[in-house]
Scaffold this active site. Sequence first.
Site, PDB file in Angstrom:
ATOM      1  CG  ASP A 127      -0.211   0.071   2.538  1.00  0.00           C
ATOM      2  OD1 ASP A 127       0.793  -0.651   2.696  1.00  0.00           O
ATOM      3  OD2 ASP A 127      -0.652   0.832   3.429  1.00  0.00           O
ATOM      4  CD  GLU A 177       4.397   0.194   6.812  1.00  0.00           C
ATOM      5  OE1 GLU A 177       5.360   0.394   7.570  1.00  0.00           O
ATOM      6  OE2 GLU A 177       3.951   1.054   6.023  1.00  0.00           O
ATOM      7  CG  ASP A 224       9.034   0.150   4.539  1.00  0.00           C
ATOM      8  OD1 ASP A 224       8.968   0.931   3.576  1.00  0.00           O
ATOM      9  OD2 ASP A 224       8.208   0.148   5.473  1.00  0.00           O
ATOM     10  CG  HIS A 253       4.162   9.120   3.609  1.00  0.00           C
ATOM     11  ND1 HIS A 253       3.680   8.928   4.890  1.00  0.00           N
ATOM     12  CD2 HIS A 253       4.666   7.926   3.232  1.00  0.00           C
ATOM     13  CE1 HIS A 253       3.890   7.668   5.259  1.00  0.00           C
ATOM     14  NE2 HIS A 253       4.500   7.048   4.265  1.00  0.00           N
TER      15      HIS A 253
END
Length: 410
Positions: free
Chosen positions: A81, A176, A199, A381
């Site tokens: 995601d 996540e 990650d 993000h």
Amino acid sequence: MTDTVVDRFLRYVVIDTQSDPKSPAQPSTEKQQNLGRVLVAELQAIGLSDAHGDEHGYVYATIPSNVDKPVPVICFCSHMDTAPDFTGTNVKPQIIQDYKGGDIQLSGDPQQIIRVSDNPALRDQVGNDIITTDGTTLLGADDKAGLAEIMTAAQVLVDNPDIRHGTIKILFTPDEEIGRGVDKVDLGKLGAAFAYTVDGETAGHIEDETFSADGVEITIQGVAIHPGFAKGKMENAAKIAGTILSRLPKDAAPETTAGREGFVHPTGVTGSMERAVLNFIVRDFDDEGLAAKETMLETLVKGVMAEYPGSSCTFEIKQQYRNMKAILDRHPQLVENAIEAIRRAGMEPVRGSIRGGTDGSRLSFMGLPCPNIFAGGHAFHSPLEWISRQDMEKAVKTLVELAKIWEERA
């Protein structure tokens, strides 16, 4: 099917997989399954016959051992995601070949500029190929870079049987970004002894420490009355919420802390005259610091509520995750092997802490110790997200070397 790490990455980022914290479902958005099906098909195509997805959105696969001796089963894990913070619909990745240095203006929104002053890691990328968005969406390197790197490493191991390794499990998770990445994972089916999330950020980094994290929800019940008759009677819940926010200590916020400092951060406020709800996240690297911040917040709230005797509130703490270092320190070989793999892949290893969490935080406390390896992305993000081809290739090499090291040291 092309199978360089960049080709895979570019295929994955155009599939919208944004998770939704308001959805009670698992996965929280059905569109995450679209990428899951692509990943299963690709895993099967490279020869991992047991690759499959389940109804909760998880993808599992196994690279079988090619040696006779027992080797601990390790797992490589990334999430599918992307964050709800910024749109991931209609991603248009751009590749800057042979980056010459300097700020990068994004073509889809010229107001969006990736500045070297904000991204000092760009100084190490001159001559590399930089992948960005067009400035209108996030890129999704968090964590589709990790997906592409694990997939490519899997293909390298399958295509080169002379590379000796034990059994390696692959796990791709949904949700996540909204804190539910391992809620319904089947660790028995996975069957791994240790794991690594792929990650992280800067190439060469290995992280064995995260924040400990809680959520706090404060619900305020005010005194509602017609404003024409309110004098001395009304206690406006929305104003009470505003008073609480105004009294938060300025030196305990995300925007005023760094390094090993924790924070108290309001993430949402809704309200009316009658009722208001405040949501917070509380972060610290140790449980004592976390508890102290929650006590501070509760004391602050009680002080404000004392000024409104007709109103009431509830103060609810929900545990989110804990610092994985408490578990990882019991298994030093996990980080030692990763440090050696990074070194063999041509980088100087950097061991660090995450001002956040990963699936590995919760997996570690569920019985699957799990540090975090770099994936190479930056400015997560946001529409300013970027990654380089060369750093993704270094991540692939690190994973291959890591598989070899576990076999060698078994």
